[in-house]
Each structure stands twice: as structure tokens, then as C-alpha cells.
Design an enzyme around this catalytic site. Structure first.
Site, PDB file in Angstrom:
ATOM      1  N   HIS A  67      32.048  10.714  49.812  1.00  0.00           N
ATOM      2  CA  HIS A  67      33.505  10.719  49.996  1.00  0.00           C
ATOM      3  C   HIS A  67      33.777  10.112  51.366  1.00  0.00           C
ATOM      4  CE1 HIS A  67      34.250  13.538  46.600  1.00  0.00           C
ATOM      5  NE2 HIS A  67      33.036  13.977  46.920  1.00  0.00           N
ATOM      6  N   HIS A 184      32.239  15.676  37.125  1.00  0.00           N
ATOM      7  CA  HIS A 184      32.319  16.924  37.914  1.00  0.00           C
ATOM      8  C   HIS A 184      32.594  18.047  36.911  1.00  0.00           C
ATOM      9  CE1 HIS A 184      34.065  19.364  41.439  1.00  0.00           C
ATOM     10  NE2 HIS A 184      34.456  20.039  40.371  1.00  0.00           N
ATOM     11  N   HIS A 237      26.245  16.803  41.007  1.00  0.00           N
ATOM     12  CA  HIS A 237      25.905  18.020  41.752  1.00  0.00           C
ATOM     13  C   HIS A 237      25.570  19.256  40.888  1.00  0.00           C
ATOM     14  CE1 HIS A 237      30.178  18.482  41.052  1.00  0.00           C
ATOM     15  NE2 HIS A 237      30.568  17.831  42.121  1.00  0.00           N
ATOM     16  N   ASP A 310      26.673  14.046  47.999  1.00  0.00           N
ATOM     17  CA  ASP A 310      28.026  14.626  47.924  1.00  0.00           C
ATOM     18  C   ASP A 310      28.611  14.758  49.340  1.00  0.00           C
ATOM     19  OD1 ASP A 310      30.397  15.689  47.065  1.00  0.00           O
ATOM     20  OD2 ASP A 310      29.559  17.556  46.286  1.00  0.00           O
TER      21      ASP A 310
END
Ligand code: DOR
Length: 434
Positions: A67, A184, A237, A310
Site C-alpha cells: 500500500h 481479501h 494474507h 502487505d
């Protein structure tokens, strides 16, 4: 950084290339930004030498989950600071999530990210476009336009797509464009109001928990949808043993699924939250030792394909608050390699498997050029000192996000040179040049 050229002779390093299975001491020649030779001894006049004795020479690391907060949240990170931090972490390519402001749900935002990154002498940046407009889980985003501008996948990461019909249509669209749906997995109804893993620690601390099932039910749903649509889904994740079991089942059935694990889920459990340190607050949350062991085992066996950081930088104002109120996320791009190498030093992963999970597999998942040291490949190369010990000190991190739960950890192993298309974008003092 003393040479921005595209020709190098890398001498005497241990080549570890999961794309060929090679693990041997050799010289590697780079000319014009491409790999032009690997042999026990190469002599070439007039080009700079990188002395790599005792070091690993590996295909450039690739982080498919970062991100960079740009556009919109530049106070947390920019494309420039994010790429500089990634280079220092050993990464030559990154895939940027879409939860920016505005959300990357149009070709225009994708274009902005690609163009801004091109101006930086750093790792290559590949945007991941949103699945739905504004990541609201309703109407589909402008997927075709984003792909035209360079998006390599779609994801609403940070938010799940709760509506199964919308997710089904997204998968059908993605198939049409030949890109993966990056997923996600979180049931918002089950996770609502939670901050940490639901279990013994949440009960003791009186903090509302997020059950493992909130991830697992969505993993199961999306495996069923992937089976129905034939689409490649990539699950992000992974945090629980149950999710690992589901992926194993799906792979045995031939469902087109790949997945990743974040370094923090490999290194920490919910016991880390007992410190009330908000840098341990992450979504999905740190879970139990049983989960952590299952994740390590699955990574070693290849059930989990990749490690992805992440990287989620936040400012102090979002973290220096009560645990319940703090933002979810860990600034991870600079510590990812060190945490994975810790598992190598502990004998849980081979060097080959570690590099595969951080380079060759991510390239395959996102269909990127790279992940290989074969002659003819672009010279995306990371040189690692596997023995170099270093201390995690947030104030020394290049990322604007200092939110790491690894403060004070002594890690062993670091990228000393990061090379993108033959350009050195990171060089640690430990390496030498002649
Ligand atoms: O902890 C997280 N932080 N998990 C996510 O899925 C999103 C990320 C962020 O953007 O901060």
C-alpha cells in the site's frame, strides 16, 4: 549508489535461481540491462565489478502486496518513499493496492500511478485496480480501462466483496482479461468491531475478537466461485490453519488458486498484542501458535505460494491511540526479507524455497517478467548478505510508516544490492565495487 549503468560483472556469488533449480557459485554478467552470461569464471574488461563472494545472487524480489497510499494519503507514504523503502528491502517490483483516495477504480488513477513511478529510479510498480467502484462492493470498477493502463490484477484489498453475485461477475470479467482476482477474504458481519484474533488473548484483554472463521468462510466461498467460473484467484494474507486446509483441498481438486502469507503472520502470534502495542494491530489479525506453525509448514511445502509484505504504512496519529481505535496495518517492506531469512536460519525453509516464495512464484502469480536469472532475462537482481545482522530501528526506516512490531529485533540477512534492469537502485555499505 555509484553506478547507474546497465553493465555489471557480479563475481563469485552463490547463484540461487528457483526458475532453473541452480544453486552454485558463479559469475553473472549483465549487459544493456539484461543477463548475458552465467559461468564459473567470466572475464570482461571495462565494466564495473560487484564482488559477491559469500553473498547470494538471486532473481529480484517481488512484493505483490503493498500500500503506497498515493494518491490521497501522501502523509502516510508516497510512490517515491514507498519505492525507496521497497528497494532497501531488496524488492525490484511491487504491486500496489487500490485503497487510495480516490480509489484506483479507473484508468486515470492507474495511469497516474504508472507515470509517477516511471519518474523514479526504483523498483517497477504494477498497480492492482479495484474490483468495485470506490471499493464499495457494488458496481464493478472500470476493469478494462485499468488493464489498458497497466493494472495487472483486481482487488478490493482492505475490504472484502461481500456480495457473492458481484464477486462472481468480477471473476468472469477477470477471466476475460486474463488477470487474477486478488482476494481479501473477510466476512464483515463476523469481524465487525473486532481488533484482534478471537481467542484466549482477546478474552483476557477484553478486546473484541475477529474469529478465524471470518476469513475461512470467505476463502471457502471464493474457492467455490473460482471453481464455477474457472478464474484464477489469488488469496491474500492467509492467517489461519483452516484457510490453509481449504487451499490444500482446492489445489488437490485442480481449482486455479494461489495464495500468499505475510511475514508478520509467520513471525508473531496474538500473544504479541499483550503489550498493547498498536503496531501489532493488523487485518487479518495475528493468530495462534498453531496457526503460525501451519502457515510456516504450508509455505515450506508450497501449499502457500508466496510471501507478500502487505506493507501498510500509517502515521503516528493513526497508531498512537487506544488499541480499539488504531488503524490496521504494519509497515513491512523493509523487514520482510529479514523475517523470511529468520525461518531459513531456523531450518524451516530452504534458501531456494525462500527465494522462490519471494521472487519466482510472485512473478508467476502476476504474470510479470522476472523471477529468473536465465540468460536473456531483464537484470532484475537482488544480492543478499545472508549473514549480515542488523537491528530493526523504526527511525532508520525509509518508509514514512514507522509502524513495525519488530522494533529492537536483531535480524540476520539483508539485501545489499537491488538492481532493476541493470540499474542499481539500492546499495548497502556492506557491498563493494571495483
Ligand atoms: O492491516 C491491514 N491494513 N490490512 C488490510 O487489509 C489493509 C491494510 C491497509 O490498507 O492499511
Amino acid at each position: 549508489m555509484t553506478n547507474m549503468g546497465k553493465d555489471w560483472l557480479i563475481k563469485g556469488g552463490t547463484i540461487i535461481d528457483p526458475s532453473t533449480g541452480a544453486q552454485e557459485v558463479a559469475d553473472l554478467l549483465v549487459e544493456g540491462g539484461r543477463i548475458t552470461g552465467i559461468a564459473p569464471s567470466i572475464t570482461k574488461e571495462g565494466i564495473p565489478v560487484i564482488e559477491a563472494r559469500g553473498l547470494w545472487v538471486v532473481p529480484g524480489l517481488i512484493d505483490i502486496h503493498v500500500h503506497f497510499r498515493d494518491p490521497g494519503y501522501e502523509y502516510k507514504e508516497t510512490i517515491e518513499t514507498g519505492l525507496a523503502a521497497a528497494a532497501a528491502g531488496g524488492f525490484t517490483q511491487v504491486c500496489c493496492m487500490a485503497n487510495t483516495l480516490p480509489v484506483n477504480d479507473t484508468g486515470a488513477i492507474t495511469f497516474y500511478m504508472v507515470e509517477k513511478a516511471k519518474k523514479v529510479e526504483g523498483p517497477l510498480l504494477h498497480p492492482v485496480g479495484a474490483i468495485t467502484k470506490g471499493q464499495k462492493g457494488e458496481g464493478l470498477a472500470e476493469i478494462g480501462d485499468m488493464v489498458d493502463q497497466g493494472a495487472v490484477a483486481i482487488s478490493d484489498d482492505g475490504n472484502p466483496v461481500m456480495n457473492s453475485e458481484v464477486m462472481r461477475r468480477a471473476m468472469e470479467y477477470a477471466s476475460h482479461f486474463g488477470i487474477p482476482v486478488v482476494d481479501h477474504c473477510e466476512d464483515k458481519n463476523l469481524s465487525a468491531g473486532g481488533s484482534i484474533h478471537e481467542g484466549e488473548v482477546s478474552a483476557r484483554l477484553g478486546i473484541k475478537g475477529i474469529p478465524a472463521a471470518s476469513e475461512e468462510v470467505m476463502v471457502a466461498r471464493d474457492l467455490c466461485l473460482a471453481r464455477q467460473t474457472g478464474t484464477h484467484i489469488h488469496i491474500q494474507h492467509l492467517s489461519s490453519r483452516g484457510s490453509v486446509e481449504l487451499i490444500k483441498w482446492a489445489k488437490e481438486l485442480g481449482i486455479h488458486v494461489t495464495c500468499e502469507v505475510a511475514p508478520h503472520h509467520l513471525a508473531l502470534t496474538h500473544n504479541a498484542v499483550e503489550s498493547y502495542d498498536t503496531s501489532t494491530k493488523v487485518n487479518p489479525p495475528l493468530r495462534t501458535e498453531e496457526d503460525r506453525q501451519a502457515l510456516i509448514e504450508a509455505l515450506a511445502q508450497g501449499i502457500i505460494d508466496c510471501v507478500a509484505s502487505d506493507h501498510a504504512p500509517h502515521s503516528l496519529k493513526e497508531k498512537d491511540v487506544e488499541y480499539d481505535l488504531a488503524a490496521f496495518g504494519i509497515s513491512g517492506v523493509e523487514t520482510a526479507l529479514g523475517i523470511v531469512l529468520k525461518l531459513v536460519h531456523e531450518g524451516r525453509l530452504t534458501p531456494m524455497r525462500a527465494i522462490e516464495a519471494m521472487s519466482t512464484s510472485p512473478a508467476r502469480v502476476m504474470k510479470l517478467e522476472g523471477g529468473s536469472l536465465k540468460v536473456g532475462q531483464p537484470a532484475h537482481i537482488t544480492i543478499i548478505d545472508p549473514e549480515k545482522t542488523w537491528l530493526v530501528e523504526p527511525e532508520k526506516m525509509i518508509s514514512k510508516g514507522k509502524n513495525t512490531p519488530f522494533t529492537g529485533w536483531e535480524l540476520k540477512g539483508k539485501a545489499v544490492v537491488t538492481m532493476v534492469e541493470g540499474k542499481v537502485v539500492w546499495r548497502d555499505k556492506a557491498s563493494s565495487e571495483e
